[in-house]
Scaffold this active site. Structure first.
Site, PDB file in Angstrom:
ATOM      1  N   VAL A 181       0.836  -1.196   0.000  1.00  0.00           N
ATOM      2  CA  VAL A 181       0.000   0.000   0.000  1.00  0.00           C
ATOM      3  C   VAL A 181       0.868   1.242   0.000  1.00  0.00           C
ATOM      4  O   VAL A 181       1.913   1.290   0.637  1.00  0.00           O
ATOM      5  CB  VAL A 181      -0.952   0.053   1.222  1.00  0.00           C
ATOM      6  CG1 VAL A 181      -2.006  -1.011   1.110  1.00  0.00           C
ATOM      7  CG2 VAL A 181      -0.186  -0.106   2.520  1.00  0.00           C
ATOM      8  N   ASP A 182       0.394   2.201  -0.741  1.00  0.00           N
ATOM      9  CA  ASP A 182       1.024   3.508  -0.747  1.00  0.00           C
ATOM     10  C   ASP A 182       0.556   4.193   0.534  1.00  0.00           C
ATOM     11  O   ASP A 182      -0.607   4.081   0.898  1.00  0.00           O
ATOM     12  CB  ASP A 182       0.539   4.262  -1.989  1.00  0.00           C
ATOM     13  CG  ASP A 182       0.978   5.694  -1.980  1.00  0.00           C
ATOM     14  OD1 ASP A 182       2.143   5.920  -1.651  1.00  0.00           O
ATOM     15  OD2 ASP A 182       0.156   6.564  -2.307  1.00  0.00           O
ATOM     16  N   LYS A 183       1.472   4.871   1.231  1.00  0.00           N
ATOM     17  CA  LYS A 183       1.080   5.442   2.518  1.00  0.00           C
ATOM     18  C   LYS A 183       0.085   6.583   2.348  1.00  0.00           C
ATOM     19  O   LYS A 183      -1.016   6.551   2.880  1.00  0.00           O
ATOM     20  CB  LYS A 183       2.312   5.938   3.275  1.00  0.00           C
ATOM     21  CG  LYS A 183       1.983   6.386   4.694  1.00  0.00           C
ATOM     22  CD  LYS A 183       3.025   7.329   5.251  1.00  0.00           C
ATOM     23  CE  LYS A 183       2.924   8.662   4.565  1.00  0.00           C
ATOM     24  NZ  LYS A 183       3.528   9.787   5.187  1.00  0.00           N
ATOM     25  N   THR A 225      -3.750   6.409   1.379  1.00  0.00           N
ATOM     26  CA  THR A 225      -4.307   5.084   1.608  1.00  0.00           C
ATOM     27  C   THR A 225      -4.366   4.811   3.108  1.00  0.00           C
ATOM     28  O   THR A 225      -5.443   4.657   3.685  1.00  0.00           O
ATOM     29  CB  THR A 225      -3.462   4.009   0.895  1.00  0.00           C
ATOM     30  OG1 THR A 225      -3.316   4.371  -0.461  1.00  0.00           O
ATOM     31  CG2 THR A 225      -4.127   2.667   0.991  1.00  0.00           C
TER      32      THR A 225
END
Lengths: 687, 77
Positions: free
Chosen positions: A330-332, A335
């Site tokens: 996951v992209d921080k 998200t």
């Protein structure tokens, strides 16, 4: 169509009539049993009716077979004309064969069961398509358009781009558009799967097919007809349902050989044993019906179910891949976090200064900056009423470190510790230590110095979404081994967020191509990787991942078209839901293939062992087809734990701020604060 | 090419139960004058037709599908 025609055209008419004729035949056989005419059929020994006369009962039975069978024969001939050897042909040959050897009962039973099986199949198959039908049904029919100051009602498809559409309480939004006046609450469940109404005000985006739950909106049409988000969703779902999964392609190849093989087997068995009935029975039970339908029915149900919950899956193949996901990257920003930094701390370090003055100097210097971290400081200063008018002079950004600005004749520096070092400021009043402490809890600190004196620090942080830890937990629960965070942020900040959300692995300070490498490394380690990102700087990584997931895709046509899985709403918990749904669908596919194959094997064994007649074979066979369909229909049921609260809570009106992808960060007067409350409501309702 | 007058119509049908219906409908509809191409999607029960609306109307298409034994409704998308 008049009522009689309706019944005659209906799918139950033919099996019904055939069934009645069979019943009548049995009754006549018991009661009258009279002769009608002399026996005329080929004598096939013990398998014939056993009597030497053609009775009225026989005639009725024959009629039943003709009523139920004529359609099958027509279909078989049609199929043959297009060079398809299908199940219809197998049944036709078997039924005609049975009639020829005088076995009217078998012929009637086989055709009747086949016809009724088909009617049931059609009914249940329609049911599995119902999820999509619901989506189509939410398409609005008409629109009220403002033309020359008057309200005109027109079909939804005839609204022109740029017209103003009125959305009244209880009405469906007919177009995609932007609110230009008025306020109202919109139920976006049809698009995002979220049943809590969203409060809409000027400049917010609304979608066709959503429903007004109160208020009055004037909407500028920006998308009409096939150009609406709803239409795109429907297209996507249909394409997905029609696209063949890998397993499906295999089954297709398999059945292309399988059916002719069954015919050859029947002929060979008939020739060797000299038993015509055996050969015909083999034809009937060899029908690949359940096998052919086992995969598509599961895919249609799985994709339809997902769509109803605001999860768009590109196709059966992606559904199958999603079922194998073992790592999620996951992209921080955006998200795990809200993607909108806010001021969290103001630290005062010099005597003669207070919170207000530190914030004021910081904001004054940042007023000339375009850095993303400048905005939260200026917003906070404005909110606290300490913002200065005017613009700073002589702003010099120091890349990667901060900025230097002239404000009211004084030199203001704001940035990280290296900025002070560079400018030869050694007396930091403890700013270095404070900065480290703030970074350790996931905040980005900025030291503020006025005329070479450090007066304090401000810190900015992107808030962690409340449901992020829950998402990570549920991903593990759904069978994902590893949840990995990819971020361009510094390690300290990343670790603080990773710790708070329960992420397994952190990759910090990444450039876009580093994200791609991280995903590729996971794949080399044998993982099937899903990547969640916003699709812009994550694009390379999204493309590399086995499954690219776009979030909050309702507002972005590109996201709907390009992502392998698009989550229409902004709800993080949809991701674990999508994965577990994919797993359940894959499970159903495997079960269905097993059911179909086992049925055929058991029946074959039964025929050679004796005891399985043509009609029993047909019955078992049709039952297996229905079992396969019903098994797939289980996917349409809601899971035990829905990600949206139950109906009663959902129906309650709870306004919340609209969120839209691709829209600029809201300006000061629409502060992001209102988003908090509904989240808390939602998470408490879940427990 | 008569593409200038070609309309793209989407029908949604009910009661597709077997992949063999596909060929049947494609043939029934394809036989109509002015129909350039027909595509029947089995899984989503959708029929896509490119046709000349001045020769064969949407109602004609629906009637042709009905002749093949299925109920269909025109759909905006």
């Amino acid at each position: 169509m008049n009522p009689v025609q309706k019944v005659v055209r209906g799918k139950w008419f033919i099996p019904g009539l055939s069934g009645l004729l069979i019943l009548a035949s049995l009754l006549v056989d018991r009661t009258i049993g009279g002769e009608l005419t002399a026996r005329w059929w080929i004598d096939a020994g013990a398998h014939a009716t056993g009597s030497d006369v053609f009775t009225l009962a026989d005639l009725l039975m024959l009629l039943a077979a003709v009523v139920a069978g004529h359609q099958i024969v027509v279909k078989a001939v049609n199929a043959l004309l297009t060079r398809v050897i299908g199940i219809d042909l197998l049944v036709s040959v078997a039924a005609i064969g049975a009639v020829l050897i005088g076995n009217f009962w078998e012929a009637a039973a086989v055709t009747f069961l086949f016809a009724i099986g088909h009617a049931l199949e059609a009914a249940t198959l329609n049911k599995t398509r119902s999820a999509l039908a619901e989506l189509v049904a939410v398409a609005p029919d008409f629109a009220i358009v403002l033309r020359d100051g008057e309200q005109v009602e027109v079909p939804a498809g005839q609204v022109a781009m740029g017209e103003i559409v009125l959305v009244k309480n209880g009405a469906k939004v007919p177009v995609d558009g932007q609110v230009v006046a008025g306020t109202g609450a919109i139920d976006e469940a049809s698009i995002t799967g979220e049943s809590i109404p969203v409060e809409k005000a000027k400049a917010d985006q609304v979608f066709a097919g959503t429903v007004s739950r109160g208020g009055f909106l004037q909407v500028l049409a920006t998308g009409i007809g096939a150009d609406t988000t709803l239409a795109r969703i429907i297209h996507r779902v249909e394409e997905a349902q029609d696209a063949k999964a890998k397993t499906q392609a295999f089954i297709d190849r398999f059945s292309a050989w399988y059916t002719p093989a069954v015919m050859v087997l029947a002929v060979v068995a008939g020739l060797i044993s000299g038993d015509v009935v055996l050969a015909l029975t083999l034809l009937v039970i060899g029908c690949p019906g359940a096998l052919v339908i086992s995969i598509p029915v599961a895919i249609v149900a799985g994709i339809g179910r997902a769509a109803r919950n605001g999860i768009l899956i590109k196709g059966g193949e992606f559904l199958e891949t999603s079922a194998r996901i073992s790592a999620v990257a996951v992209d921080k920003t955006g998200t795990l976090t809200e993607g909108r930094p806010e001021l969290t701390d103001v630290v005062v370090l010099a005597p003669g200064h207070d919170r207000a003055s530190v914030l004021r100097w910081a904001a004054a210097a940042e007023a000339g900056s375009e850095h993303p971290l400048a905005r939260p400081i200026i917003d906070a200063a404005r909110a606290e009423g300490v913002a200065t008018e005017g613009i700073p002079e002589g702003v010099t950004p120091v890349p990667g470190k901060g900025i230097v600005a002239e404000v009211e004749g004084r030199r203001v520096r704001i940035g990280n510790p290296p900025l002070l070092e560079e400018h030869g400021i050694t007396e930091d009043n403890g700013a270095g230590r404070a900065a480290t402490e703030l970074a350790a809890v996931g905040r980005t600190p900025m030291i503020v110095a006025v005329d070479d004196t450090v007066i304090g620090l401000v810190a900015v942080a992107d808030r962690i979404r409340e449901d992020a830890p829950e998402m990570v937990r549920r991903l593990h629960e759904a069978g994902v081994d590893k949840v990995v965070m990819l971020t361009g942020d510094t390690r300290l900040v990343a670790e603080a967020i990773g710790g708070a959300t329960g992420i397994d692995e952190i990759h910090a300070s990444l450039l876009p191509e580093d994200k791609l490498d991280a995903v590729a490394r996971l794949q080399r380690d044998g993982h099937t990787v899903a990547m969640v990102g916003d699709g812009v700087n994550d694009a390379p990584a999204l493309a590399t991942a086995d499954i690219g997931v776009a979030m909050g895709a309702a507002g972005s046509a590109v996201a709907v078209e390009t992502a392998d899985i698009a989550l229409m709403g902004d709800n993080l918990l949809k991701l674990p839901e999508a994965i577990s749904l994919a797993r359940r669908t894959a499970r159903v596919m495997r079960q269905n293939i097993a059911i179909a194959l086992i049925t055929v094997v058991v029946l074959l064994a039964g025929v050679f062992a004796g005891g399985v007649t043509m009609s029993i074979g047909m019955l078992v066979h049709e039952v297996s087809v229905l079992v396969v369909i019903v098994n797939a229909m289980r996917l349409l049921r809601n899971q035990t734990r829905p990600t949206v609260p139950g109906r009663p809570a959902a129906r309650r009106y709870r306004p919340r701020r609209a969120w839209h992808a691709g829209s600029p960060v809201p300006d000061g007067d629409s502060a992001p604060a209102p988003r908090r409350a509904p989240r808390a409501v939602r998470s408490s309702a879940r427990r | 090419m008569s593409t200038a007058t070609t309309t793209h119509t989407i029908l949604r049908a009910e009661g597709f139960s077997c992949p063999s219906c596909v060929a049947k409908i494609e043939k029934q509809v394809g036989r109509l004058p002015g129909v350039e191409s027909v595509q029947v999607h089995f899984a989503s029960a959708r029929i896509e037709v490119h046709h000349d609306a001045s020769v064969t109307t949407v109602d004609d298409l629906v009637a042709a599908v009905a002749k093949a034994g299925y109920t269909a409704r025109p759909s905006a998308f």
